[in-house]
Design an enzyme around this catalytic site. Structure first.
Site, mmCIF file in Angstrom:
data_model
loop_
_atom_site.group_PDB
_atom_site.id
_atom_site.type_symbol
_atom_site.label_atom_id
_atom_site.label_comp_id
_atom_site.label_asym_id
_atom_site.label_seq_id
_atom_site.Cartn_x
_atom_site.Cartn_y
_atom_site.Cartn_z
ATOM 1 N N ARG A 106 -10.391 -40.619 20.642
ATOM 2 C CA ARG A 106 -9.750 -40.228 21.972
ATOM 3 C C ARG A 106 -10.036 -41.625 22.382
ATOM 4 O O ARG A 106 -10.230 -41.294 23.879
ATOM 5 C CB ARG A 106 -10.748 -39.137 22.114
ATOM 6 C CG ARG A 106 -10.026 -37.835 21.951
ATOM 7 C CD ARG A 106 -11.471 -36.707 22.019
ATOM 8 N NE ARG A 106 -10.818 -35.597 23.128
ATOM 9 C CZ ARG A 106 -10.702 -34.295 22.441
ATOM 10 N NH1 ARG A 106 -10.679 -35.081 22.053
ATOM 11 N NH2 ARG A 106 -10.606 -33.385 23.305
ATOM 12 N N ARG A 128 -11.235 -32.886 32.179
ATOM 13 C CA ARG A 128 -10.975 -33.213 30.797
ATOM 14 C C ARG A 128 -9.305 -34.157 30.771
ATOM 15 O O ARG A 128 -9.489 -34.702 30.171
ATOM 16 C CB ARG A 128 -11.341 -31.654 29.704
ATOM 17 C CG ARG A 128 -11.847 -31.117 29.563
ATOM 18 C CD ARG A 128 -12.237 -30.071 28.826
ATOM 19 N NE ARG A 128 -11.635 -29.729 27.482
ATOM 20 C CZ ARG A 128 -11.169 -29.563 26.326
ATOM 21 N NH1 ARG A 128 -10.434 -28.411 27.675
ATOM 22 N NH2 ARG A 128 -9.993 -29.170 25.569
ATOM 23 N N ARG A 170 -5.237 -20.308 28.149
ATOM 24 C CA ARG A 170 -5.590 -20.330 27.011
ATOM 25 C C ARG A 170 -7.313 -19.919 25.731
ATOM 26 O O ARG A 170 -7.817 -19.859 26.912
ATOM 27 C CB ARG A 170 -6.186 -22.704 26.599
ATOM 28 C CG ARG A 170 -6.617 -22.406 25.204
ATOM 29 C CD ARG A 170 -6.359 -23.894 24.574
ATOM 30 N NE ARG A 170 -7.560 -24.696 25.043
ATOM 31 C CZ ARG A 170 -7.420 -25.830 24.982
ATOM 32 N NH1 ARG A 170 -7.050 -26.855 23.829
ATOM 33 N NH2 ARG A 170 -8.915 -26.365 25.278
ATOM 34 N N LYS A 208 -1.804 -29.756 20.812
ATOM 35 C CA LYS A 208 -2.113 -30.136 19.647
ATOM 36 C C LYS A 208 -3.099 -29.625 18.625
ATOM 37 O O LYS A 208 -2.073 -29.714 17.241
ATOM 38 C CB LYS A 208 -3.331 -31.730 20.165
ATOM 39 C CG LYS A 208 -3.130 -32.819 20.667
ATOM 40 C CD LYS A 208 -3.526 -34.140 20.988
ATOM 41 C CE LYS A 208 -5.234 -33.161 21.369
ATOM 42 N NZ LYS A 208 -4.989 -33.031 22.455
HETATM 43 P P1 AMP Z 1 -10.906 -30.659 21.740
HETATM 44 O O1 AMP Z 1 -11.363 -29.398 20.965
HETATM 45 O O2 AMP Z 1 -10.923 -31.278 20.526
HETATM 46 O O3 AMP Z 1 -10.222 -29.998 23.070
HETATM 47 O O4 AMP Z 1 -12.808 -30.838 21.649
HETATM 48 C C1 AMP Z 1 -13.806 -30.448 22.369
HETATM 49 C C2 AMP Z 1 -14.763 -31.800 22.748
HETATM 50 O O5 AMP Z 1 -15.316 -31.487 22.061
HETATM 51 C C3 AMP Z 1 -14.551 -32.407 23.765
HETATM 52 O O6 AMP Z 1 -14.353 -31.597 25.525
HETATM 53 C C4 AMP Z 1 -15.648 -33.491 24.085
HETATM 54 O O7 AMP Z 1 -16.930 -33.234 24.541
HETATM 55 C C5 AMP Z 1 -15.776 -33.330 22.441
HETATM 56 N N1 AMP Z 1 -14.739 -33.644 22.538
HETATM 57 C C6 AMP Z 1 -14.337 -33.628 20.816
HETATM 58 N N2 AMP Z 1 -13.863 -34.700 19.872
HETATM 59 C C7 AMP Z 1 -14.134 -35.444 20.731
HETATM 60 C C8 AMP Z 1 -13.775 -36.948 20.334
HETATM 61 N N3 AMP Z 1 -13.143 -37.804 19.274
HETATM 62 N N4 AMP Z 1 -14.859 -38.029 20.390
HETATM 63 C C9 AMP Z 1 -16.169 -37.205 21.460
HETATM 64 N N5 AMP Z 1 -15.794 -36.097 21.582
HETATM 65 C C10 AMP Z 1 -15.089 -35.540 21.438
#
Ligand code: AMP
Length: 221
Positions: free
Chosen positions: A84, A167, A123, A9
């Site tokens: 999410r 995750r 990654r 993404k």
């Molecule tokens: P990402 O960089 O999108 O993988 O997000 C890293 C972490 O940030 C996730 O594992 C969540 O802990 C938090 N996070 C990011 N976006 C959201 C969201 N929309 N809702 C809740 N937690 C989020």
């Protein structure tokens, strides 16, 4: 932009936002930024981001609402990592309705479970601009240095095998219901994420073009 962690993404959203000339709003970025700056929000979010749990909806929604109210979002945004949960999706609908806006398209990048773990394991991320790299599939041109901004490349603390697995579980429990949510509203465009970065990008652009064309046709009829 919808899809499991490791679907690509971030990489695709960055390319797509440049092409569309709109901001790429990744919901994980402000959490990491706040953590770097050691703000109260950053410290509050750390317990969730470190373990791969979702940050509570109220905190996340407020943060995204603030981001969407900034001037650079006037011509639209590409959202990556938000919503999410169903609650976040409903809050997004409300936020957009208040601004007289709506979602144009929800690209869903579909990838097999085995591929996700393989991708997450290799990654790497830029500490400065959050650009995504992969040891095998997308290495930087100069070792350890970001191609985009020259920043240092590192492995995120939530990229350990245990948190990655968690995750993915969290994604299936809390985020995957959004696929049906948007499909029922005819907003979903399914993209095969097993293809090369370039082909996935082409498919995404074609899906956006198709929406544009059907809107133009609708307007002239
Ligand atoms: P990402 O960089 O999108 O993988 O997000 C890293 C972490 O940030 C996730 O594992 C969540 O802990 C938090 N996070 C990011 N976006 C959201 C969201 N929309 N809702 C809740 N937690 C989020």
């Amino acid at each position: 932009m919808l899809g499991p962690p490791g679907a690509g993404k971030g990489t695709q959203a960055q390319l797509l936002a440049e092409w569309l000339r709109i901001p790429h709003v990744a919901s994980g970025d402000p959490f990491r930024e706040n953590l770097r700056n050691e703000t109260a929000l950053g410290l509050q979010a750390k317990q969730y981001t470190d373990t791969g749990e979702l940050v509570p909806d109220a905190v996340t929604i407020a943060m995204v609402a603030e981001r969407l109210s900034r001037r650079d979002c006037g011509n639209g945004v590409l959202l990556d990592g938000f919503p999410r949960t169903i609650r976040q999706a409903e809050a997004l609908d409300e936020m957009l309705a208040e601004r007289g806006r709506a979602i144009n398209l929800v690209p869903y990048i579909r990838v097999r479970d085995e591929t996700l773990l393989e991708r997450l394991a290799g990654r790497w991320t830029c500490r400065e601009c959050e650009a995504a790299y992969h040891g095998v599939f997308k290495p930087p041109q100069r070792g350890g240095i970001c191609d985009e901004c020259g920043g240092e490349i590192y492995q995120r603390p939530d990229d350990t095998p245990e948190t990655q697995k968690h995750r993915i579980e969290v994604y299936f429990e809390q985020t995957s219901p959004l696929i049906a949510y948007y499909r029922n509203r005819s907003l979903l465009a399914e993209i095969d994420g097993e293809q090369t970065i370039e082909v996935v990008q082409q498919d995404l652009r074609a899906a956006i073009e198709a929406v544009r064309q059907s809107r133009e046709k609708g307007q002239t009829v």
